[in-house]
Design an enzyme around this catalytic site. Structure first.
Site, PDB file in Angstrom:
ATOM      1  N   HIS A 177      -7.375  -6.033   0.416  1.00  0.00           N
ATOM      2  CA  HIS A 177      -6.206  -5.203   0.760  1.00  0.00           C
ATOM      3  C   HIS A 177      -5.496  -5.674   2.032  1.00  0.00           C
ATOM      4  O   HIS A 177      -4.507  -5.073   2.442  1.00  0.00           O
ATOM      5  CB  HIS A 177      -6.666  -3.746   0.941  1.00  0.00           C
ATOM      6  CG  HIS A 177      -5.567  -2.733   0.816  1.00  0.00           C
ATOM      7  ND1 HIS A 177      -4.899  -2.492  -0.370  1.00  0.00           N
ATOM      8  CD2 HIS A 177      -5.008  -1.876   1.724  1.00  0.00           C
ATOM      9  CE1 HIS A 177      -3.985  -1.541  -0.184  1.00  0.00           C
ATOM     10  NE2 HIS A 177      -4.027  -1.160   1.077  1.00  0.00           N
ATOM     11  N   SER A 194       0.841  -1.197   0.000  1.00  0.00           N
ATOM     12  CA  SER A 194       0.000   0.000   0.000  1.00  0.00           C
ATOM     13  C   SER A 194       0.881   1.254   0.000  1.00  0.00           C
ATOM     14  O   SER A 194       1.671   1.439  -0.927  1.00  0.00           O
ATOM     15  CB  SER A 194      -0.973  -0.058   1.188  1.00  0.00           C
ATOM     16  OG  SER A 194      -2.009   0.859   1.010  1.00  0.00           O
ATOM     17  N   ASP A 230      -9.821  -5.675  -3.898  1.00  0.00           N
ATOM     18  CA  ASP A 230      -9.274  -4.674  -2.983  1.00  0.00           C
ATOM     19  C   ASP A 230     -10.291  -3.556  -2.793  1.00  0.00           C
ATOM     20  O   ASP A 230     -10.772  -2.975  -3.775  1.00  0.00           O
ATOM     21  CB  ASP A 230      -7.963  -4.133  -3.570  1.00  0.00           C
ATOM     22  CG  ASP A 230      -7.146  -3.342  -2.582  1.00  0.00           C
ATOM     23  OD1 ASP A 230      -7.706  -2.464  -1.904  1.00  0.00           O
ATOM     24  OD2 ASP A 230      -5.924  -3.594  -2.512  1.00  0.00           O
TER      25      ASP A 230
END
Lengths: 277, 277
Positions: free
Chosen positions: B254, B146, B222
Protein backbone atom coordinates in the site's frame (compact mmCIF):
# COMPACT_ATOMS: atom_id res chain seq x y z
CA UNK A 1 21.46 -8.23 10.04
CA UNK A 2 17.82 -7.51 10.74
CA UNK A 3 15.20 -6.71 8.11
CA UNK A 4 13.17 -3.62 9.04
CA UNK A 5 11.00 -3.46 5.92
CA UNK A 6 10.87 -4.60 2.31
CA UNK A 7 8.59 -3.00 -0.28
CA UNK A 8 8.14 -3.94 -3.91
CA UNK A 9 9.27 -0.95 -5.97
CA UNK A 10 9.61 -0.66 -9.77
CA UNK A 11 9.68 -4.42 -10.03
CA UNK A 12 12.47 -4.79 -7.46
CA UNK A 13 12.69 -4.51 -3.69
CA UNK A 14 13.34 -1.43 -1.56
CA UNK A 15 14.57 -2.79 1.75
CA UNK A 16 15.65 -1.27 5.06
CA UNK A 17 18.03 -3.21 7.30
CA UNK A 18 19.79 -2.79 10.63
CA UNK A 19 23.03 -4.27 11.91
CA UNK A 20 25.47 -3.81 14.78
CA UNK A 21 28.28 -1.72 13.36
CA UNK A 22 31.79 -2.43 14.61
CA UNK A 23 33.08 0.77 13.03
CA UNK A 24 30.48 2.99 14.72
CA UNK A 25 29.97 0.91 17.89
CA UNK A 26 26.20 1.16 17.62
CA UNK A 27 23.33 -0.26 15.55
CA UNK A 28 23.21 1.29 12.08
CA UNK A 29 20.29 1.38 9.64
CA UNK A 30 20.64 1.43 5.85
CA UNK A 31 18.53 1.03 2.73
CA UNK A 32 19.20 -1.23 -0.26
CA UNK A 33 17.29 -1.15 -3.52
CA UNK A 34 17.59 -4.30 -5.61
CA UNK A 35 16.39 -3.96 -9.21
CA UNK A 36 14.43 -6.76 -10.94
CA UNK A 37 17.65 -7.95 -12.59
CA UNK A 38 19.00 -8.99 -9.15
CA UNK A 39 16.61 -11.95 -9.13
CA UNK A 40 18.75 -13.75 -11.69
CA UNK A 41 22.29 -12.62 -10.93
CA UNK A 42 24.53 -10.09 -9.27
CA UNK A 43 24.19 -6.45 -10.25
CA UNK A 44 26.43 -3.37 -10.04
CA UNK A 45 25.84 -0.92 -7.22
CA UNK A 46 25.53 2.85 -6.87
CA UNK A 47 26.15 4.21 -3.38
CA UNK A 48 24.14 7.30 -2.42
CA UNK A 49 25.42 9.40 0.50
CA UNK A 50 23.01 11.88 2.05
CA UNK A 51 23.46 15.34 3.48
CA UNK A 52 23.17 17.10 6.83
CA UNK A 53 20.15 16.11 8.97
CA UNK A 54 19.29 13.19 6.66
CA UNK A 55 18.98 9.51 7.54
CA UNK A 56 19.10 6.52 5.18
CA UNK A 57 15.49 7.36 4.34
CA UNK A 58 15.48 10.77 2.69
CA UNK A 59 16.87 9.88 -0.70
CA UNK A 60 15.15 6.50 -0.61
CA UNK A 61 11.73 8.18 -0.59
CA UNK A 62 12.37 11.54 -2.28
CA UNK A 63 15.04 11.22 -4.98
CA UNK A 64 13.17 8.95 -7.40
CA UNK A 65 16.35 6.96 -8.09
CA UNK A 66 14.67 3.55 -8.11
CA UNK A 67 12.84 4.28 -11.36
CA UNK A 68 16.14 4.70 -13.20
CA UNK A 69 18.07 2.04 -11.27
CA UNK A 70 15.40 -0.51 -12.17
CA UNK A 71 15.71 0.38 -15.83
CA UNK A 72 19.53 0.22 -15.74
CA UNK A 73 19.75 -2.92 -13.58
CA UNK A 74 21.68 -1.30 -10.76
CA UNK A 75 21.42 -1.72 -6.98
CA UNK A 76 21.34 1.35 -4.73
CA UNK A 77 22.68 1.56 -1.18
CA UNK A 78 21.56 4.35 1.15
CA UNK A 79 23.73 4.55 4.31
CA UNK A 80 22.83 6.71 7.28
CA UNK A 81 24.79 9.94 7.75
CA UNK A 82 26.17 9.23 11.24
CA UNK A 83 26.05 6.90 14.22
CA UNK A 84 22.88 7.40 16.28
CA UNK A 85 21.33 6.56 19.62
CA UNK A 86 21.12 7.69 23.23
CA UNK A 87 24.68 6.50 23.92
CA UNK A 88 26.16 8.39 20.96
CA UNK A 89 27.45 11.95 21.50
CA UNK A 90 25.50 14.72 19.86
CA UNK A 91 25.45 18.50 19.56
CA UNK A 92 22.54 20.91 19.65
CA UNK A 93 23.49 22.27 16.23
CA UNK A 94 22.02 20.52 13.18
CA UNK A 95 25.43 20.43 11.52
CA UNK A 96 27.52 18.59 14.13
CA UNK A 97 27.10 15.18 15.74
CA UNK A 98 24.17 12.91 14.91
CA UNK A 99 23.04 13.45 11.32
CA UNK A 100 26.31 15.19 10.48
CA UNK A 101 29.09 12.59 10.42
CA UNK A 102 30.89 14.22 7.48
CA UNK A 103 32.25 10.82 6.37
CA UNK A 104 35.43 11.01 8.49
CA UNK A 105 37.01 8.91 11.24
CA UNK A 106 36.92 11.24 14.23
CA UNK A 107 40.08 11.38 16.32
CA UNK A 108 38.87 13.88 18.91
CA UNK A 109 36.83 13.50 22.09
CA UNK A 110 33.87 12.97 22.48
CA UNK A 111 33.43 11.86 18.86
CA UNK A 112 36.20 9.33 18.28
CA UNK A 113 34.41 6.27 19.73
CA UNK A 114 31.43 6.30 17.39
CA UNK A 115 32.00 8.78 14.55
CA UNK A 116 33.96 6.55 12.16
CA UNK A 117 31.82 7.06 9.05
CA UNK A 118 34.79 6.80 6.68
CA UNK A 119 35.55 3.27 7.84
CA UNK A 120 31.85 2.48 7.89
CA UNK A 121 31.19 3.48 4.28
CA UNK A 122 34.64 2.54 2.96
CA UNK A 123 35.02 -0.87 4.62
CA UNK A 124 32.32 -2.24 6.87
CA UNK A 125 29.08 -1.59 5.02
CA UNK A 126 30.49 -2.81 1.68
CA UNK A 127 31.32 -6.14 3.35
CA UNK A 128 27.80 -6.32 4.81
CA UNK A 129 26.00 -5.61 1.56
CA UNK A 130 28.15 -7.84 -0.65
CA UNK A 131 27.72 -10.70 1.85
CA UNK A 132 23.95 -10.33 2.01
CA UNK A 133 22.82 -9.15 -1.42
CA UNK A 134 23.58 -10.15 -5.03
CA UNK A 135 25.91 -7.22 -5.63
CA UNK A 136 28.95 -7.27 -7.91
CA UNK A 137 31.66 -5.61 -5.85
CA UNK A 138 33.82 -5.21 -8.95
CA UNK A 139 31.31 -2.72 -10.32
CA UNK A 140 30.73 0.11 -7.84
CA UNK A 141 29.92 3.79 -8.30
CA UNK A 142 29.13 6.54 -5.81
CA UNK A 143 27.10 9.73 -5.61
CA UNK A 144 25.65 12.00 -2.94
CA UNK A 145 24.04 15.31 -2.08
CA UNK A 146 25.59 18.24 -0.19
CA UNK A 147 27.57 16.70 2.73
CA UNK A 148 26.98 13.40 0.92
CA UNK A 149 28.44 14.85 -2.26
CA UNK A 150 31.51 15.74 -0.21
CA UNK A 151 31.57 12.15 1.06
CA UNK A 152 31.16 10.67 -2.40
CA UNK A 153 33.97 12.73 -3.90
CA UNK A 154 36.43 12.22 -1.04
CA UNK A 155 35.75 8.48 -0.82
CA UNK A 156 36.06 8.08 -4.58
CA UNK A 157 39.42 9.84 -4.65
CA UNK A 158 40.52 8.22 -1.37
CA UNK A 159 39.70 4.68 -2.56
CA UNK A 160 40.97 4.91 -6.12
CA UNK A 161 40.52 1.21 -6.95
CA UNK A 162 36.98 0.91 -5.71
CA UNK A 163 34.72 3.11 -7.82
CA UNK A 164 34.43 3.33 -11.58
CA UNK A 165 32.62 6.68 -11.48
CA UNK A 166 31.63 9.41 -9.05
CA UNK A 167 29.02 12.15 -9.17
CA UNK A 168 27.59 14.69 -6.78
CA UNK A 169 24.61 16.99 -6.36
CA UNK A 170 25.57 20.37 -4.85
CA UNK A 171 28.52 18.95 -2.89
CA UNK A 172 30.27 20.71 -0.03
CA UNK A 173 33.21 21.24 -2.32
CA UNK A 174 35.89 22.88 -0.18
CA UNK A 175 35.13 22.27 3.51
CA UNK A 176 38.61 23.24 4.66
CA UNK A 177 37.75 26.81 3.63
CA UNK A 178 34.03 26.91 4.47
CA UNK A 179 31.91 27.25 7.60
CA UNK A 180 30.40 23.96 6.42
CA UNK A 181 33.62 22.14 7.11
CA UNK A 182 36.02 24.07 9.34
CA UNK A 183 33.70 23.66 12.33
CA UNK A 184 33.19 19.93 11.78
CA UNK A 185 36.74 19.03 10.69
CA UNK A 186 38.07 20.89 13.75
CA UNK A 187 35.68 19.07 16.06
CA UNK A 188 36.19 15.60 14.57
CA UNK A 189 39.86 15.75 13.46
CA UNK A 190 41.40 18.54 15.56
CA UNK A 191 42.82 21.91 14.68
CA UNK A 192 45.79 20.65 12.66
CA UNK A 193 44.61 21.36 9.12
CA UNK A 194 46.96 18.90 7.43
CA UNK A 195 44.71 16.16 8.84
CA UNK A 196 41.79 17.60 6.90
CA UNK A 197 43.20 17.27 3.39
CA UNK A 198 41.82 13.79 2.68
CA UNK A 199 38.38 15.19 3.48
CA UNK A 200 38.26 18.11 1.10
CA UNK A 201 37.19 17.36 -2.47
CA UNK A 202 38.90 20.40 -3.92
CA UNK A 203 42.23 19.58 -2.22
CA UNK A 204 41.95 15.95 -3.33
CA UNK A 205 41.14 17.02 -6.87
CA UNK A 206 44.24 19.23 -6.84
CA UNK A 207 46.42 16.48 -5.36
CA UNK A 208 45.31 13.37 -7.22
CA UNK A 209 42.01 13.63 -9.15
CA UNK A 210 39.85 10.64 -10.03
CA UNK A 211 40.70 7.85 -12.45
CA UNK A 212 37.36 7.91 -14.27
CA UNK A 213 34.60 10.34 -15.14
CA UNK A 214 33.18 12.86 -12.65
CA UNK A 215 29.75 14.50 -12.92
CA UNK A 216 28.78 17.46 -10.73
CA UNK A 217 25.40 19.25 -10.78
CA UNK A 218 24.93 22.51 -8.91
CA UNK A 219 21.82 24.72 -8.87
CA UNK A 220 22.37 28.40 -9.62
CA UNK A 221 19.75 29.43 -7.01
CA UNK A 222 21.10 27.18 -4.25
CA UNK A 223 20.61 29.00 -0.97
CA UNK A 224 23.93 27.59 0.32
CA UNK A 225 26.24 28.58 -2.55
CA UNK A 226 28.55 30.55 -0.23
CA UNK A 227 29.04 27.48 1.96
CA UNK A 228 29.32 24.93 -0.85
CA UNK A 229 32.05 26.83 -2.78
CA UNK A 230 31.46 25.13 -6.14
CA UNK A 231 33.89 27.49 -7.88
CA UNK A 232 36.82 25.94 -6.00
CA UNK A 233 36.06 22.44 -7.24
CA UNK A 234 35.27 23.61 -10.77
CA UNK A 235 38.62 25.36 -10.93
CA UNK A 236 40.43 22.30 -9.58
CA UNK A 237 38.72 19.96 -12.06
CA UNK A 238 39.59 22.19 -14.99
CA UNK A 239 43.18 22.72 -13.80
CA UNK A 240 43.71 18.96 -13.50
CA UNK A 241 41.98 18.28 -16.85
CA UNK A 242 39.76 15.87 -14.92
CA UNK A 243 37.49 13.96 -17.34
CA UNK A 244 33.87 14.76 -16.58
CA UNK A 245 31.42 17.63 -16.36
CA UNK A 246 30.66 20.40 -13.90
CA UNK A 247 27.14 21.65 -14.66
CA UNK A 248 25.39 24.76 -13.34
CA UNK A 249 21.63 24.19 -13.49
CA UNK A 250 19.71 27.41 -13.90
CA UNK A 251 17.06 28.19 -11.29
CA UNK A 252 17.51 25.11 -9.12
CA UNK A 253 17.99 25.31 -5.35
CA UNK A 254 19.42 22.89 -2.75
CA UNK A 255 16.28 20.75 -2.27
CA UNK A 256 15.44 17.21 -3.25
CA UNK A 257 13.35 18.69 -6.07
CA UNK A 258 16.74 19.57 -7.58
CA UNK A 259 18.21 16.14 -6.83
CA UNK A 260 15.20 14.33 -8.30
CA UNK A 261 15.26 16.50 -11.42
CA UNK A 262 18.74 15.29 -12.39
CA UNK A 263 18.77 11.81 -10.86
CA UNK A 264 18.14 10.19 -14.23
CA UNK A 265 21.24 11.83 -15.68
CA UNK A 266 23.34 10.63 -12.75
CA UNK A 267 22.08 7.05 -12.79
CA UNK A 268 22.62 6.83 -16.54
CA UNK A 269 26.09 8.40 -16.19
CA UNK A 270 27.02 5.66 -13.73
CA UNK A 271 25.28 2.98 -15.80
CA UNK A 272 27.59 3.80 -18.70
CA UNK A 273 30.68 3.62 -16.46
CA UNK A 274 29.44 0.28 -15.08
CA UNK A 275 28.99 -1.16 -18.60
CA UNK A 276 25.22 -1.39 -18.22
CA UNK A 277 24.42 0.73 -21.28
CA UNK B 1 -3.33 33.49 -1.82
CA UNK B 2 0.06 33.29 -0.13
CA UNK B 3 3.14 31.60 -1.57
CA UNK B 4 4.77 29.26 0.95
CA UNK B 5 7.55 27.94 -1.28
CA UNK B 6 8.50 27.51 -4.92
CA UNK B 7 11.23 25.11 -6.08
CA UNK B 8 12.48 24.50 -9.58
CA UNK B 9 11.68 20.88 -10.43
CA UNK B 10 12.17 19.04 -13.73
CA UNK B 11 12.33 22.36 -15.54
CA UNK B 12 9.06 23.60 -14.01
CA UNK B 13 8.02 24.89 -10.59
CA UNK B 14 6.78 22.92 -7.59
CA UNK B 15 4.93 25.47 -5.47
CA UNK B 16 3.10 25.37 -2.15
CA UNK B 17 0.39 27.95 -1.47
CA UNK B 18 -2.07 28.86 1.28
CA UNK B 19 -5.43 30.58 1.10
CA UNK B 20 -8.44 31.20 3.32
CA UNK B 21 -10.98 28.59 2.33
CA UNK B 22 -14.64 29.59 2.39
CA UNK B 23 -15.72 25.94 2.02
CA UNK B 24 -13.65 24.75 4.98
CA UNK B 25 -13.73 27.97 7.04
CA UNK B 26 -10.00 27.81 7.72
CA UNK B 27 -6.69 28.40 5.92
CA UNK B 28 -5.91 25.57 3.50
CA UNK B 29 -2.55 24.62 2.00
CA UNK B 30 -2.07 23.02 -1.42
CA UNK B 31 0.68 22.18 -3.89
CA UNK B 32 0.78 23.00 -7.61
CA UNK B 33 3.34 21.68 -10.06
CA UNK B 34 3.64 23.68 -13.27
CA UNK B 35 5.58 21.96 -16.06
CA UNK B 36 7.99 23.88 -18.31
CA UNK B 37 5.26 24.15 -20.96
CA UNK B 38 3.25 26.44 -18.64
CA UNK B 39 5.71 29.26 -19.31
CA UNK B 40 4.26 29.75 -22.79
CA UNK B 41 0.58 28.86 -22.41
CA UNK B 42 -2.07 27.14 -20.38
CA UNK B 43 -1.70 23.43 -19.67
CA UNK B 44 -4.07 20.60 -18.73
CA UNK B 45 -4.22 19.55 -15.09
CA UNK B 46 -4.16 16.28 -13.16
CA UNK B 47 -5.59 16.44 -9.64
CA UNK B 48 -3.96 14.11 -7.09
CA UNK B 49 -5.95 13.34 -3.93
CA UNK B 50 -4.04 11.83 -1.01
CA UNK B 51 -4.94 9.23 1.58
CA UNK B 52 -5.46 9.02 5.32
CA UNK B 53 -2.93 10.93 7.46
CA UNK B 54 -1.46 12.70 4.42
CA UNK B 55 -1.17 16.42 3.76
CA UNK B 56 -0.65 18.15 0.42
CA UNK B 57 3.01 17.24 0.79
CA UNK B 58 3.22 13.44 0.72
CA UNK B 59 2.62 12.80 -2.95
CA UNK B 60 4.45 16.00 -3.88
CA UNK B 61 7.72 14.65 -2.44
CA UNK B 62 7.29 10.86 -2.70
CA UNK B 63 5.29 9.91 -5.81
CA UNK B 64 7.72 11.08 -8.49
CA UNK B 65 4.88 12.47 -10.59
CA UNK B 66 6.68 15.65 -11.63
CA UNK B 67 9.12 13.72 -13.83
CA UNK B 68 6.29 12.45 -16.00
CA UNK B 69 4.10 15.56 -15.79
CA UNK B 70 7.03 17.64 -17.06
CA UNK B 71 7.46 15.34 -20.01
CA UNK B 72 3.73 15.33 -20.81
CA UNK B 73 3.19 19.06 -20.23
CA UNK B 74 0.62 18.66 -17.49
CA UNK B 75 0.09 20.58 -14.26
CA UNK B 76 -0.46 18.72 -10.98
CA UNK B 77 -2.56 19.91 -8.04
CA UNK B 78 -2.08 18.37 -4.58
CA UNK B 79 -4.88 19.40 -2.17
CA UNK B 80 -4.73 18.69 1.55
CA UNK B 81 -6.91 15.83 2.86
CA UNK B 82 -8.96 17.84 5.38
CA UNK B 83 -9.38 21.20 7.08
CA UNK B 84 -6.78 21.73 9.80
CA UNK B 85 -5.95 23.93 12.74
CA UNK B 86 -6.56 24.39 16.45
CA UNK B 87 -10.14 25.59 15.81
CA UNK B 88 -11.01 22.59 13.64
CA UNK B 89 -12.56 19.51 15.30
CA UNK B 90 -10.43 16.39 15.42
CA UNK B 91 -10.51 12.84 16.70
CA UNK B 92 -7.79 10.82 18.38
CA UNK B 93 -8.05 8.12 15.72
CA UNK B 94 -5.87 8.55 12.62
CA UNK B 95 -8.83 7.80 10.37
CA UNK B 96 -11.34 10.44 11.48
CA UNK B 97 -11.13 14.23 11.60
CA UNK B 98 -7.99 16.09 10.57
CA UNK B 99 -6.13 14.19 7.84
CA UNK B 100 -9.23 12.10 7.12
CA UNK B 101 -11.79 14.30 5.39
CA UNK B 102 -13.00 11.53 3.06
CA UNK B 103 -13.93 14.12 0.40
CA UNK B 104 -17.49 14.66 1.68
CA UNK B 105 -19.52 17.63 2.92
CA UNK B 106 -20.21 16.73 6.54
CA UNK B 107 -23.74 17.31 7.77
CA UNK B 108 -23.23 16.16 11.36
CA UNK B 109 -21.90 17.90 14.44
CA UNK B 110 -19.08 18.68 15.22
CA UNK B 111 -17.83 18.23 11.66
CA UNK B 112 -20.28 20.16 9.50
CA UNK B 113 -18.70 23.63 9.92
CA UNK B 114 -15.29 22.79 8.50
CA UNK B 115 -15.34 19.34 6.88
CA UNK B 116 -16.62 20.28 3.41
CA UNK B 117 -13.91 18.66 1.33
CA UNK B 118 -16.28 17.78 -1.51
CA UNK B 119 -17.11 21.45 -2.09
CA UNK B 120 -13.48 22.36 -1.57
CA UNK B 121 -12.12 20.01 -4.24
CA UNK B 122 -15.15 20.17 -6.52
CA UNK B 123 -15.72 23.92 -6.53
CA UNK B 124 -13.51 26.22 -4.51
CA UNK B 125 -9.97 25.03 -5.18
CA UNK B 126 -10.57 24.70 -8.95
CA UNK B 127 -11.59 28.38 -9.01
CA UNK B 128 -8.47 29.32 -7.04
CA UNK B 129 -6.05 27.42 -9.26
CA UNK B 130 -7.57 28.45 -12.58
CA UNK B 131 -7.55 32.10 -11.44
CA UNK B 132 -3.92 32.00 -10.34
CA UNK B 133 -2.14 29.57 -12.67
CA UNK B 134 -2.05 28.98 -16.44
CA UNK B 135 -4.34 25.95 -16.28
CA UNK B 136 -6.81 24.93 -18.97
CA UNK B 137 -9.98 24.11 -17.03
CA UNK B 138 -11.44 22.37 -20.08
CA UNK B 139 -8.80 19.65 -19.75
CA UNK B 140 -8.89 18.14 -16.26
CA UNK B 141 -8.18 14.62 -15.00
CA UNK B 142 -8.06 13.18 -11.49
CA UNK B 143 -6.28 10.45 -9.57
CA UNK B 144 -5.56 9.54 -5.96
CA UNK B 145 -4.31 6.95 -3.50
CA UNK B 146 -6.35 4.99 -0.94
CA UNK B 147 -8.84 7.49 0.60
CA UNK B 148 -7.74 9.79 -2.24
CA UNK B 149 -8.55 7.08 -4.79
CA UNK B 150 -12.02 6.98 -3.26
CA UNK B 151 -12.20 10.76 -3.62
CA UNK B 152 -10.98 10.71 -7.21
CA UNK B 153 -13.49 8.09 -8.30
CA UNK B 154 -16.49 9.60 -6.50
CA UNK B 155 -15.68 13.13 -7.68
CA UNK B 156 -15.18 11.95 -11.26
CA UNK B 157 -18.53 10.17 -11.32
CA UNK B 158 -20.24 12.92 -9.30
CA UNK B 159 -19.01 15.72 -11.62
CA UNK B 160 -19.50 13.99 -14.97
CA UNK B 161 -18.70 17.04 -17.12
CA UNK B 162 -15.49 17.99 -15.37
CA UNK B 163 -12.93 15.21 -15.87
CA UNK B 164 -11.85 13.50 -19.06
CA UNK B 165 -10.27 10.57 -17.21
CA UNK B 166 -9.95 9.12 -13.73
CA UNK B 167 -7.50 6.70 -12.16
CA UNK B 168 -6.76 5.42 -8.68
CA UNK B 169 -4.03 3.64 -6.73
CA UNK B 170 -5.44 1.16 -4.21
CA UNK B 171 -8.68 3.09 -3.70
CA UNK B 172 -11.08 2.57 -0.80
CA UNK B 173 -13.48 1.02 -3.25
CA UNK B 174 -16.62 0.28 -1.26
CA UNK B 175 -16.66 2.38 1.93
CA UNK B 176 -20.35 1.79 2.60
CA UNK B 177 -19.45 -1.85 3.33
CA UNK B 178 -16.00 -1.41 4.91
CA UNK B 179 -14.62 -0.35 8.27
CA UNK B 180 -12.73 2.25 6.22
CA UNK B 181 -15.95 4.04 5.40
CA UNK B 182 -18.85 3.08 7.64
CA UNK B 183 -17.21 4.79 10.62
CA UNK B 184 -16.43 7.98 8.72
CA UNK B 185 -19.61 8.19 6.63
CA UNK B 186 -21.66 7.69 9.81
CA UNK B 187 -19.74 10.40 11.63
CA UNK B 188 -19.77 12.93 8.79
CA UNK B 189 -23.09 12.16 7.07
CA UNK B 190 -25.18 10.41 9.73
CA UNK B 191 -26.55 6.91 10.02
CA UNK B 192 -28.96 7.11 7.06
CA UNK B 193 -27.08 5.05 4.48
CA UNK B 194 -28.89 6.50 1.48
CA UNK B 195 -26.87 9.68 2.07
CA UNK B 196 -23.66 7.71 1.59
CA UNK B 197 -24.28 6.50 -1.96
CA UNK B 198 -22.61 9.45 -3.71
CA UNK B 199 -19.48 8.66 -1.69
CA UNK B 200 -19.01 5.02 -2.59
CA UNK B 201 -17.15 4.30 -5.83
CA UNK B 202 -18.66 0.85 -6.24
CA UNK B 203 -22.22 2.15 -5.77
CA UNK B 204 -21.56 5.00 -8.19
CA UNK B 205 -20.04 2.62 -10.72
CA UNK B 206 -23.18 0.48 -10.46
CA UNK B 207 -25.50 3.48 -10.73
CA UNK B 208 -23.86 5.60 -13.42
CA UNK B 209 -20.25 4.75 -14.31
CA UNK B 210 -17.81 7.20 -15.86
CA UNK B 211 -17.99 8.72 -19.33
CA UNK B 212 -14.36 8.07 -20.20
CA UNK B 213 -11.58 5.63 -19.37
CA UNK B 214 -10.85 4.42 -15.86
CA UNK B 215 -7.52 3.00 -14.67
CA UNK B 216 -7.17 1.22 -11.30
CA UNK B 217 -3.95 -0.25 -9.89
CA UNK B 218 -4.04 -2.44 -6.79
CA UNK B 219 -1.13 -4.31 -5.19
CA UNK B 220 -1.68 -7.99 -4.45
CA UNK B 221 0.29 -7.72 -1.18
CA UNK B 222 -1.53 -4.62 0.06
CA UNK B 223 -1.83 -4.90 3.84
CA UNK B 224 -5.28 -3.25 3.68
CA UNK B 225 -6.97 -5.43 1.05
CA UNK B 226 -9.81 -6.38 3.41
CA UNK B 227 -10.62 -2.73 4.01
CA UNK B 228 -10.18 -1.56 0.40
CA UNK B 229 -12.51 -4.21 -1.12
CA UNK B 230 -11.13 -4.00 -4.68
CA UNK B 231 -13.24 -6.98 -5.77
CA UNK B 232 -16.43 -4.94 -5.36
CA UNK B 233 -15.25 -2.22 -7.73
CA UNK B 234 -13.78 -4.70 -10.22
CA UNK B 235 -17.09 -6.52 -10.38
CA UNK B 236 -19.02 -3.27 -10.82
CA UNK B 237 -16.71 -2.07 -13.60
CA UNK B 238 -17.03 -5.33 -15.48
CA UNK B 239 -20.82 -5.50 -14.98
CA UNK B 240 -21.24 -1.98 -16.37
CA UNK B 241 -18.77 -2.64 -19.25
CA UNK B 242 -16.91 0.43 -18.04
CA UNK B 243 -14.09 1.30 -20.48
CA UNK B 244 -10.77 1.05 -18.72
CA UNK B 245 -8.55 -1.35 -16.82
CA UNK B 246 -8.45 -2.82 -13.32
CA UNK B 247 -4.93 -4.12 -12.73
CA UNK B 248 -3.64 -6.32 -9.91
CA UNK B 249 0.09 -5.70 -9.47
CA UNK B 250 1.89 -8.71 -8.09
CA UNK B 251 3.88 -8.23 -4.90
CA UNK B 252 3.11 -4.55 -4.33
CA UNK B 253 1.84 -3.21 -1.00
CA UNK B 254 0.00 0.00 0.00
CA UNK B 255 3.05 2.28 0.23
CA UNK B 256 4.24 5.15 -1.90
CA UNK B 257 6.82 2.74 -3.35
CA UNK B 258 3.80 1.17 -5.06
CA UNK B 259 2.37 4.53 -6.12
CA UNK B 260 5.70 5.73 -7.52
CA UNK B 261 6.20 2.47 -9.41
CA UNK B 262 3.08 3.01 -11.51
CA UNK B 263 2.89 6.80 -11.59
CA UNK B 264 4.30 6.93 -15.11
CA UNK B 265 1.50 4.69 -16.37
CA UNK B 266 -1.11 6.89 -14.73
CA UNK B 267 0.30 10.19 -15.96
CA UNK B 268 0.58 8.82 -19.50
CA UNK B 269 -2.95 7.38 -19.29
CA UNK B 270 -4.27 10.85 -18.42
CA UNK B 271 -1.99 12.52 -20.98
CA UNK B 272 -3.68 10.46 -23.70
CA UNK B 273 -7.15 11.41 -22.46
CA UNK B 274 -6.09 15.06 -22.35
CA UNK B 275 -4.82 14.95 -25.96
CA UNK B 276 -1.21 15.50 -24.90
CA UNK B 277 0.13 12.36 -26.57
Amino acid sequence: MQTISENRCFGGIQGVYRHDSAACSCPMTFGVYLPPQARTGSVPVLWYLSGLTCTHENAMVKAGAQAWAARAGMALVFPDTSPRGPDVPDDEAYDLGQGAGFYVNATQSPWSTHFRMWDYVAEELPRIVTANFPIDEERQAITGHSMGGHGALTLAMGQPERFRSVSAFAPIAHPARSDWGRKQLSAYLGERESAWALHDATLQMQARGFDGEVLIDQGTEDQFLDLLMPQALAEAMAARRQPGAFRLQQGYDHSYFFVASFMRDHVEFHARALDLI
